[in-house]
Design a protein around this motif. Structure first.
Motif, PDB file in Angstrom:
ATOM      1  N   ASP A   1       0.826  -1.203   0.000  1.00 44.21           N
ATOM      2  CA  ASP A   1       0.000   0.000   0.000  1.00 44.21           C
ATOM      3  C   ASP A   1       0.862   1.257   0.000  1.00 44.21           C
ATOM      4  OD1 ASP A   1      -2.070  -1.790   0.174  1.00 44.21           O
ATOM      5  OD2 ASP A   1      -2.329  -1.549   2.331  1.00 44.21           O
ATOM      6  N   GLU A   2       1.995   1.184   0.727  1.00 43.60           N
ATOM      7  CA  GLU A   2       2.915   2.320   0.758  1.00 43.60           C
ATOM      8  C   GLU A   2       3.511   2.563  -0.631  1.00 43.60           C
ATOM      9  OE1 GLU A   2       2.704   2.833   5.085  1.00 43.60           O
ATOM     10  OE2 GLU A   2       3.512   4.083   3.505  1.00 43.60           O
ATOM     11  N   ALA A   3       3.828   1.466  -1.325  1.00 37.36           N
ATOM     12  CA  ALA A   3       4.381   1.604  -2.676  1.00 37.36           C
ATOM     13  C   ALA A   3       3.372   2.255  -3.612  1.00 37.36           C
ATOM     14  CB  ALA A   3       4.802   0.240  -3.208  1.00 37.36           C
ATOM     15  N   ALA A   4       2.107   1.878  -3.463  1.00 38.83           N
ATOM     16  CA  ALA A   4       1.061   2.459  -4.309  1.00 38.83           C
ATOM     17  C   ALA A   4       0.915   3.950  -4.060  1.00 38.83           C
ATOM     18  CB  ALA A   4      -0.264   1.747  -4.057  1.00 38.83           C
ATOM     19  N   ALA A   5       1.136   4.362  -2.811  1.00 38.65           N
ATOM     20  CA  ALA A   5       0.942   5.765  -2.450  1.00 38.65           C
ATOM     21  C   ALA A   5       2.210   6.602  -2.629  1.00 38.65           C
ATOM     22  CB  ALA A   5       0.466   5.868  -0.998  1.00 38.65           C
ATOM     23  N   ALA A   6       3.304   5.966  -3.027  1.00 43.17           N
ATOM     24  CA  ALA A   6       4.580   6.681  -3.158  1.00 43.17           C
ATOM     25  C   ALA A   6       4.579   7.613  -4.358  1.00 43.17           C
ATOM     26  CB  ALA A   6       5.720   5.682  -3.274  1.00 43.17           C
ATOM     27  N   ASP A   7       5.460   8.591  -4.302  1.00 44.99           N
ATOM     28  CA  ASP A   7       5.582   9.573  -5.378  1.00 44.99           C
ATOM     29  C   ASP A   7       6.537   9.044  -6.456  1.00 44.99           C
ATOM     30  OD1 ASP A   7       5.178  11.944  -6.738  1.00 44.99           O
ATOM     31  OD2 ASP A   7       6.768  13.003  -5.656  1.00 44.99           O
ATOM     32  N   SER A   8       6.225   7.854  -6.980  1.00 45.63           N
ATOM     33  CA  SER A   8       7.074   7.227  -7.990  1.00 45.63           C
ATOM     34  C   SER A   8       6.250   6.203  -8.771  1.00 45.63           C
ATOM     35  CB  SER A   8       8.263   6.518  -7.332  1.00 45.63           C
ATOM     36  OG  SER A   8       8.990   5.763  -8.286  1.00 45.63           O
ATOM     37  N   ASP A   9       6.593   6.048 -10.044  1.00 49.23           N
ATOM     38  CA  ASP A   9       5.945   5.015 -10.851  1.00 49.23           C
ATOM     39  C   ASP A   9       6.898   3.858 -11.116  1.00 49.23           C
ATOM     40  OD1 ASP A   9       7.751   6.109 -12.594  1.00 49.23           O
ATOM     41  OD2 ASP A   9       6.311   6.523 -14.200  1.00 49.23           O
ATOM     42  N   GLU A  10       8.019   3.830 -10.392  1.00 45.90           N
ATOM     43  CA  GLU A  10       9.045   2.818 -10.624  1.00 45.90           C
ATOM     44  C   GLU A  10       8.937   1.603  -9.710  1.00 45.90           C
ATOM     45  OE1 GLU A  10      11.804   2.070 -12.646  1.00 45.90           O
ATOM     46  OE2 GLU A  10      10.554   3.335 -13.912  1.00 45.90           O
ATOM     47  N   LEU A  11       8.157   1.691  -8.638  1.00 46.98           N
ATOM     48  CA  LEU A  11       8.128   0.625  -7.642  1.00 46.98           C
ATOM     49  C   LEU A  11       7.265  -0.547  -8.096  1.00 46.98           C
ATOM     50  CD1 LEU A  11       7.742   2.863  -4.470  1.00 46.98           C
ATOM     51  CD2 LEU A  11       9.852   1.926  -5.452  1.00 46.98           C
ATOM     52  N   GLN A  12       7.710  -1.753  -7.743  1.00 48.35           N
ATOM     53  CA  GLN A  12       6.966  -2.950  -8.118  1.00 48.35           C
ATOM     54  C   GLN A  12       7.041  -3.983  -7.001  1.00 48.35           C
ATOM     55  OE1 GLN A  12       8.166  -5.223 -11.755  1.00 48.35           O
ATOM     56  NE2 GLN A  12       6.060  -4.769 -12.371  1.00 48.35           N
ATOM     57  N   VAL A  13       5.898  -4.524  -6.623  1.00 48.20           N
ATOM     58  CA  VAL A  13       5.799  -5.554  -5.585  1.00 48.20           C
ATOM     59  C   VAL A  13       6.022  -6.896  -6.255  1.00 48.20           C
ATOM     60  CG1 VAL A  13       4.293  -6.641  -3.892  1.00 48.20           C
ATOM     61  CG2 VAL A  13       4.201  -4.149  -4.248  1.00 48.20           C
ATOM     62  N   ILE A  14       7.051  -7.641  -5.790  1.00 50.86           N
ATOM     63  CA  ILE A  14       7.409  -8.898  -6.458  1.00 50.86           C
ATOM     64  C   ILE A  14       7.177 -10.129  -5.590  1.00 50.86           C
ATOM     65  CG2 ILE A  14       9.066  -7.850  -8.037  1.00 50.86           C
ATOM     66  CD1 ILE A  14      11.283  -8.717  -6.053  1.00 50.86           C
ATOM     67  N   ALA A  15       6.858  -9.935  -4.308  1.00 52.65           N
ATOM     68  CA  ALA A  15       6.581 -11.078  -3.432  1.00 52.65           C
ATOM     69  C   ALA A  15       5.878 -10.577  -2.176  1.00 52.65           C
ATOM     70  CB  ALA A  15       7.867 -11.809  -3.042  1.00 52.65           C
ATOM     71  N   PRO A  16       5.005 -11.388  -1.615  1.00 51.70           N
ATOM     72  CA  PRO A  16       4.428 -11.015  -0.324  1.00 51.70           C
ATOM     73  C   PRO A  16       5.447 -11.244   0.791  1.00 51.70           C
ATOM     74  CG  PRO A  16       3.654 -13.179  -0.982  1.00 51.70           C
ATOM     75  CD  PRO A  16       4.487 -12.670  -2.124  1.00 51.70           C
ATOM     76  N   TYR A  17       5.345 -10.458   1.836  1.00 51.39           N
ATOM     77  CA  TYR A  17       6.128 -10.689   3.058  1.00 51.39           C
ATOM     78  C   TYR A  17       5.163 -11.154   4.152  1.00 51.39           C
ATOM     79  CZ  TYR A  17       9.858  -9.842   6.517  1.00 51.39           C
ATOM     80  OH  TYR A  17      10.817  -9.991   7.494  1.00 51.39           O
ATOM     81  N   TYR A  18       4.028 -10.484   4.252  1.00 58.06           N
ATOM     82  CA  TYR A  18       2.878 -10.990   5.003  1.00 58.06           C
ATOM     83  C   TYR A  18       1.783 -11.292   3.983  1.00 58.06           C
ATOM     84  CZ  TYR A  18       4.829  -9.053   9.386  1.00 58.06           C
ATOM     85  OH  TYR A  18       5.611  -8.761  10.466  1.00 58.06           O
TER      86      TYR A  18
END
Length: 358
Positions: free
Chosen positions: A122-139
């Motif tokens: 959720d933090e990545a989605a709200a970040a001021d960047s379009d470069e972030l990508q979620v590649i695995a769950p941690y929880y």
């Protein structure tokens, strides 16, 4: 009452970091008063240093090097990374480092100083960047709960109507989870009496200042149990929100797909070990946190790990939730609860492309 829309601050610690800091008696650099303790110079120096056993390997091999950022100082809840490193599951050349207390969540990642980071999707989605990508769950399980006293007449989210509910602030997973949970029972924040209490959940609830507090099942609920205060957890129903995850940049993953996939597989191997025996996490963390040699601290860490293990993803589930459709749904849910997602490309936020070795 109108609540502010939340946009990601580059200097705000990740929700996982806040979650870690909230764990009373667990030696994570936070005081028992529920407030974050000032970080010492030694802590800051240690946090900024790669601490993996693979560090030497990075300097002596010609393989691609990469660093996993852990968004707070050493804590038992980073044990999947500790175990993956200790048992040599991480590919050669991959190490980890702890962030300092005031370090930006994605600053090092976006600057190329880290190649992965453990943080909220959720933090990545709200970040001021379009470069972030979620590649695995941690929880895999969303850890937010609403905690009420054991004898409270509040038994469902709908029962919160008109009640005083304590929150850390109008941000992060606890806020997202609360608002999403209220929405599912036909309520809004206007229907409850919100009290912004910072990180004083235990004091606020036990003294009757509030009727309920919002926290985490593997921290705040554990703290109440350790203090001998009987509570019950209400679980807000969320649709697509995702908490702690392994995040990288689209560019790095695309340029180093094999290393990325091996890193994901290493974490899943550690998850399986910890699900089978949570004490492995305490033992791994103890090597980085001297305070865990003390019986009281070690017991608190053990209970935290017992509560954390059920949140970890299994190989059976894998990365099945990391699809373009789920990314769009996550962003849509954030937007409906008032969270700004200024630059994210929803269909590119989540990917299971690097989970083939899981």
């Amino acid at each position: 009452m109108v609540f502010p829309r939340y946009s990601q601050s580059s200097n705000r610690r990740t929700t996982l970091g806040v979650l870690l800091c909230a764990a009373a008696l667990v030696a994570s650099g936070c005081s028992a008063s529920d407030e974050p303790a000032a970080q010492t110079t030694a802590d800051t120096a240690a946090a900024a240093t790669s601490t993996s056993s693979n560090t030497a390997t990075k300097a002596t091999t010609g393989e691609q090097t990469a660093t996993i950022g852990l968004t707070y100082i050493p804590n038992v809840q980073f044990s999947p990374v500790y175990v993956a490193d200790e048992r040599n599951y991480l590919p050669a050349g991959v190490d980890y480092r702890h962030h300092g207390q005031n370090e930006g969540l994605f600053t090092a990642l976006l600057a190329g100083q880290e190649q992965f980071v453990v943080a909220g999707a959720d933090e990545a989605a709200a970040a001021d960047s379009d470069e972030l990508q979620v590649i695995a769950p941690y929880y895999e399980q969303f850890p937010v709960v609403v905690i009420v006293p054991g004898d409270s007449p509040i038994h469902t989210m709908a029962d919160l109507k008109g009640k005083k509910v304590g929150i850390a602030g109008f941000y992060g997973e606890t806020w997202y989870g609360l608002v999403a949970g209220l929405k599912q029972v036909g309520l809004t924040p206007d229907d409850i009496d919100i009290q912004e209490i910072g990180y004083t959940q235990q004091a606020a609830l036990s003294t009757g200042k509030v009727d309920a507090v919002v926290g985490f099942s593997n921290n705040d609920s554990v703290r109440f149990a350790l203090a001998g205060f009987a509570t019950r957890d209400l679980t807000p129903e969320v649709q697509s929100l995702r908490a702690a995850s392994l995040i990288t940049t689209k560019k790095f993953a695309a340029e180093h797909p094999e290393l990325t996939a091996k890193t994901v597989a290493a974490l899943f191997h550690a998850y399986e070990d910890l699900i089978a025996d949570p004490n492995l996490g305490v033992a791994a963390a103890e090597k980085l946190i001297p305070e865990l040699n003390e019986p009281e601290q070690k017991e608190a860490a053990a209970q935290t790990m017992d509560a954390t293990a059920p949140l970890l993803p299994s190989k059976t589930v894998g990365c099945s939730g990391l699809t373009a459709t789920q990314g769009e749904a996550l962003v849509a849910e954030l937007n409906t609860i008032g969270v700004d997602t200024p630059k994210v490309v929803p269909q590119e936020l989540l990917t299971d492309a690097y989970c083939g070795d899981v």
